[in-house]
Design a protein around this motif. Structure first.
Motif, PDB file in Angstrom:
ATOM      1  N   LYS A  88     -10.761-136.689  -9.249  1.00 20.29           N
ATOM      2  CA  LYS A  88     -10.351-135.344  -8.851  1.00 20.29           C
ATOM      3  C   LYS A  88      -8.892-135.081  -9.218  1.00 20.29           C
ATOM      4  O   LYS A  88      -8.448-133.941  -9.199  1.00 20.29           O
ATOM      5  N   LEU A  89      -8.164-136.150  -9.548  1.00 11.58           N
ATOM      6  CA  LEU A  89      -6.769-135.993  -9.950  1.00 11.58           C
ATOM      7  C   LEU A  89      -6.693-135.497 -11.385  1.00 11.58           C
ATOM      8  O   LEU A  89      -7.491-135.885 -12.234  1.00 11.58           O
ATOM      9  N   SER A  90      -5.704-134.670 -11.671  1.00 17.44           N
ATOM     10  CA  SER A  90      -5.507-134.199 -13.044  1.00 17.44           C
ATOM     11  C   SER A  90      -4.456-135.020 -13.775  1.00 17.44           C
ATOM     12  O   SER A  90      -4.354-134.957 -15.002  1.00 17.44           O
ATOM     13  N   MET A  91      -3.652-135.796 -13.018  1.00 17.35           N
ATOM     14  CA  MET A  91      -2.666-136.677 -13.644  1.00 17.35           C
ATOM     15  C   MET A  91      -2.295-137.774 -12.650  1.00 17.35           C
ATOM     16  O   MET A  91      -2.552-137.646 -11.443  1.00 17.35           O
ATOM     17  N   LEU A  92      -1.721-138.861 -13.157  1.00 18.16           N
ATOM     18  CA  LEU A  92      -1.318-139.988 -12.325  1.00 18.16           C
ATOM     19  C   LEU A  92       0.201-140.050 -12.240  1.00 18.16           C
ATOM     20  O   LEU A  92       0.904-139.746 -13.211  1.00 18.16           O
ATOM     21  N   ASN A  93       0.702-140.452 -11.089  1.00 21.18           N
ATOM     22  CA  ASN A  93       2.137-140.645 -10.878  1.00 21.18           C
ATOM     23  C   ASN A  93       2.404-142.139 -10.753  1.00 21.18           C
ATOM     24  O   ASN A  93       2.092-142.753  -9.729  1.00 21.18           O
TER      25      ASN A  93
END
Length: 500
Positions: free
Chosen positions: A223-228
């Protein structure tokens, strides 16, 4: 969508009878050896990652289909890709080549309606996929993310961040990876530069085994659009940022860690080179062919001896390490180094068991210290020479003839019950005369906090016991595995994947 005969194309297409590479590129592609009852959706699934499909005709009686892509570039990308990774539908290899037709003609009314529906679906996919590279025709199924959530089941060999990067970078540019343990399973989040790449990696790799018959990949879209990513270390990596600090690994995060310099690359030499798009360079075919079966990666070639460091010299003993590492294989010898008692060598029966123990125990806390487990350069653990002192001799033990080996019997059910350390212990071989209270008293009197207890409903010889922490469960297993409960029955203790 209707199945029609195509008056302008015969069953063999009278084309591309030579090698695929000798065919003249065309927007029209010819698909052969499809399953007899293949659906239009299954055919479209092969093409949509590469761009919009403007026309589709299936020749079901001939197990064939024709696709017309929106651009020749998309068709070339698709053919180039599938030249290196043979596509499959229902585990059946499908052959794709250029047609000598420059466009498809669809004349009858039923098929025109089908083409209109097809164009609507394809256009919606491209729009919702936020077309990459300035509208070059590559599209996506709606609502998909460039981030994949990966679960590795049947974890028999360690799976490192590098192994995942090597496998997934074949399908596009991998930007970031985060690995972690949840519900006693090794998991990862992996971000591609492009959702197209994520879609195709999922389609090609979901359900495959990294190694033969084990380490099965289960892949979903996150569901995430990017990772930190904050740290570059064994557990997380931002491949676009070489300046990130390494940080400190928490014991729980490192439950599956493998401390190999640098970041495990020495034990897992690169098999793939990172790519920047869907067009692929040649890769070893044994790793990806057939793509729906097994990646067939070679298990890491290592010795069977482990180096265990940062031990508590006041508490550790050869027997303690024998019991703990014996959860993951049959320990042959243990040597605590005489001049560096915070270090020990543990020799397992084979390299597979050494890898398994390393993957589960590296980063765990034992006697208050976070231990590190790495591969040793020594092929065997040497026994002390005859002139060694009594203390030095006591620091080395040969367990090769021990009756406590869990895996010496071929086909033992213990092979199917290997789990990472957890706060919940699995107790077995419990005599009918021993009550719940007696077992609780046994653990509490040994200094452990019992949080919950439950007998197995169908087999009272087994039970689950939950302690206050993973560290406490590790020490309880060491202290009470093989504890005598009556005159001829000894308690068996292992880690459980379940909770109470």
């Amino acid at each position: 969508m209707s199945t029609v005969n195509l008056s302008t194309v015969d069953g063999t297409d009278r084309l591309c009878v030579s090698e695929r590479a000798q065919c003249i590129p065309s927007r029209v592609l010819h698909l052969r050896q499809l399953p007899l009852d293949v659906s239009e959706q299954e055919v479209l699934a092969l093409a949509l990652p590469f761009g919009r499909v403007t026309k589709l005709i299936t020749l079901k009686t001939k197990n064939q289909a024709f696709l017309e892509m929106a651009s020749e570039e998309a068709a070339v990308t698709m053919v180039n890709y599938y030249t290196s990774a043979t596509p499959t539908v229902r585990n059946q290899p499908v052959f794709i080549q250029y047609s000598n037709h420059r466009e498809l003609k669809t004349d009858n009314l039923a098929n025109q309606r089908a083409q209109a529906a097809l164009q609507a679906i394809s256009a919606a996919a491209v729009h919702s996929g936020s077309m990459a590279s300035g509208g070059n025709g590559r599209g996506l199924i709606p609502g998909q993310s460039p981030v994949l959530r990966i679960i590795v089941e049947n974890l028999f060999y360690p799976v490192t961040l590098e192994v995942l990067q090597q496998i997934f970078s074949k399908y596009g540019t991998v930007l970031k990876i985060i690995t972690f343990t949840r519900n006693n399973q090794f998991q990862a989040l992996l971000q591609f530069s492009d959702a197209v790449h994520a879609q195709h990696a999922k389609a090609a790799l979901d359900g495959q085994n990294i190694y033969n018959s084990c380490c099965t990949l289960r892949i979903d879209f996150s569901k995430l659009s990017m990772l930190n990513v904050k740290y570059n270390n064994d557990k997380s990596r931002d491949f676009t940022r070489g300046d990130l600090p390494t940080g400190e690994l928490e014991p729980t995060a490192a439950a599956f860690g493998v401390a190999l310099p640098p970041y495990g690359a020495a034990a897992f030499p690169p098999t793939f080179h990172q790519h920047t798009g869907l067009s692929m360079a040649a890769v070893p075919g044994s790793l990806v062919s057939p793509p729906r079966m097994s990646l067939q990666m070679a298990p890491p070639a290592v010795h069977s001896v482990l180096l265990v460091s940062n031990l508590n010299p006041e508490s550790v003993s050869p027997h303690c390490l024998f019991i703990l590492f014996g959860v993951y294989g049959d320990v042959q010898r243990v040597k605590i180094l005489f001049n560096k008692k915070e270090n020990a060598l543990v020799q397992m029966s084979d390299a597979t068991q050494a890898q398994l123990a390393m993957s589960h125990l590296n980063g765990q806390r034992l006697h208050g210290n976070v231990i590190r487990v790495t591969l040793s350069k020594h092929p065997v653990v040497q026994l002390p020479r005859g002139g060694a002192g009594q203390e030095e001799q006591s620091l080395t033990r040969d367990f090769s003839g021990s009756a406590l080996h869990r895996f010496k019997k071929p086909g033992s059910k213990n092979f199917n019950n290997i789990f990472p350390p957890s706060a919940t212990l699995h107790l077995s071989n419990i005599p009918s005369s021993v009550s719940e209270e007696a077992l609780k008293d046994l653990f509490s009197s040994s200094g452990f906090t019992v949080k919950a207890f439950k007998f197995f409903q169908k087999d009272r010889k087994m039970a689950l016991m939950q302690l206050a922490s993973v560290e406490e469960a590790i020490e309880a297993l060491i202290a009470l595995h093989d504890h005598q409960l009556d005159h001829n029955q000894h308690l068996r203790v292992s880690f459980s994947k379940s909770t109470i």
